[in-house]
Design a protein around this motif. Structure first.
Motif, mmCIF file in Angstrom:
data_model
loop_
_atom_site.group_PDB
_atom_site.id
_atom_site.type_symbol
_atom_site.label_atom_id
_atom_site.label_comp_id
_atom_site.label_asym_id
_atom_site.label_seq_id
_atom_site.Cartn_x
_atom_site.Cartn_y
_atom_site.Cartn_z
ATOM 1 N N LEU A 92 9.142 -14.398 6.632
ATOM 2 C CA LEU A 92 9.421 -12.876 6.660
ATOM 3 C C LEU A 92 8.489 -12.493 8.114
ATOM 4 N N ASP A 93 7.327 -13.249 8.370
ATOM 5 C CA ASP A 93 6.690 -12.722 9.629
ATOM 6 C C ASP A 93 7.191 -13.320 10.901
ATOM 7 N N SER A 94 8.244 -14.010 11.018
ATOM 8 C CA SER A 94 8.963 -14.596 12.010
ATOM 9 C C SER A 94 9.976 -13.894 12.225
ATOM 10 N N LYS A 95 10.733 -14.566 13.241
ATOM 11 C CA LYS A 95 12.282 -13.814 13.892
ATOM 12 C C LYS A 95 13.433 -13.951 12.764
ATOM 13 N N PHE A 96 13.090 -14.884 11.670
ATOM 14 C CA PHE A 96 14.355 -15.012 10.839
ATOM 15 C C PHE A 96 14.621 -13.712 10.003
ATOM 16 N N ASN A 97 15.817 -13.714 9.987
ATOM 17 C CA ASN A 97 16.296 -12.252 9.160
ATOM 18 C C ASN A 97 16.466 -12.720 7.633
#
Lengths: 240, 240
Positions: B37-42
């Motif tokens: 969630l804290d990353s670039k992933f949607n």
């Protein structure tokens, strides 16, 4: 055919208390069992199915059905043989060379991998805190892939071990000196700590040299290396 | 409450074919899901139980019961949340620095561990043969502990990759030069092979430098190091 008593013994040996009581442990699958048969370990009983092509002529072999193997096995896909070995006598501790100390390693897979790494790097003994997972746990036996026969395991009160130690004690921590820039002597103790909490305070006070595997990524993430990975890298550094 | 379609989608996403079709993958447990969630992933959808203390205010959150979580989870002890993320677009391959190439790694745990090691050592891409286990396999996602969001993954025909390569190609083999005595350049490709069979012949022909982690034990046992262990030691050598 398996007797009720045999089934009970095999089931019991999945628990540490029973392993201690009977002084026996289980090993499963061709690879691991054959490595142990080929070692100094004494076989108590070997159960095999008709699929098994026997390379060893040993006493105490008993043919069982695939159904029986499925019943007693701890594997989801049992592999032809399951054996019961005697737990060997504990060798004397050697206080020279490089000794690995484990402080409350909980995961059987990690301990098995660490035993395998010690075998590779010629570390012939591991000293474990009493609350480290039992090395004769079937999952440890499995993960160690036979290396358990070549690395001697000592469980003890680590304070008593450290009191007798004169070698420098290196502890793997997150805030130590860069291991790649630290002189690493041949005579040393290396301590790895628990998966979640690292080295306990009681053990930390014996550490003379804190070392760290530096993180190279640009984003400094919160995650530390898995303890088995850290052991691989540190043993490699000590031995290279 | 979960709809029938949601349950079907989650079940389907355990298979690679459906992940490709929907362009979605599953992640489970607080640690991994929060790192993603804290990353670039949607995020596509997040399911959580009343036990979950939400740190993220995201859309697409849906409360489910513990019973529902148990039903859809791949874990034996499900951990409060399960999420569906979009598979990110594949970044362009970068042909500089150190690139890790994996030739038919089969075990999801090994791939996850290797992704985590690359994250630690600042290797930002891994090139995998098409028959390497899918990096969005739930077990890989789990073992990579969120590192999947920081290491870009490329699956391709390795022959095509190597044809374009001008960097030296180091292959981890049992009969190579002692890695501790080999000069290891900053611009390089490092190849690790299959757990049982090593590097395949088709890939071996592109290897310019064969390297080996020497065995230090007095008894030369037949067992090689696990591929994740070998990767840990080799990345450490390249980066130290």
């Amino acid at each position: 055919m398996l007797s009720k008593n045999q089934i009970k013994l095999i089931t019991d040996l999945k628990k540490k208390k029973s392993r201690t009581k009977h002084n026996l442990f289980l090993a499963e699958g061709i690879k691991v069992v054959e490595e142990l048969l080929d070692s100094k370990f004494n076989l108590y009983k070997l159960f095999y199915t008709t699929d098994y092509i026997n390379k060893f002529s040993v006493d105490n072999m008993q043919l069982i059905s695939n159904k029986e193997l499925n019943h007693i096995s701890g594997f989801s896909s049992p592999n032809q043989i399951i054996a019961i070995f005697e737990i060997p006598e504990i060798k004397d501790q050697i206080n020279s060379g490089l000794t690995l100390v484990l402080d409350e390693i909980n995961d059987p897979g990690n301990l098995g991998t660490i035993i395998r790494l010690c075998d590779w790097f010629g570390i012939d003994q591991i000293v474990c805190s009493k609350n480290t997972v039992d090395c004769y746990n079937p999952k440890v036996v499995q993960a160690s892939m036979g290396s358990l026969s070549r690395v001697s395991m000592h469980y003890c009160d680590l304070s008593i071990f450290f009191k007798k130690e004169s070698r420098p004690v290196f502890g793997a921590l997150l805030n130590g000196t860069n291991v790649y820039k630290s002189p690493l002597p041949k005579q040393a103790v290396l301590v790895l700590g628990n998966e979640a909490n690292g080295i306990s305070d009681n053990v930390l006070k014996w550490v003379t040299n804190k070392i760290t595997i530096p993180q190279f990524g640009e984003t400094q993430n919160t995650e530390s290396l898995n303890v088995a990975m850290a052991t691989a890298i540190l043993l490699s550094e000590f031995k290279r």
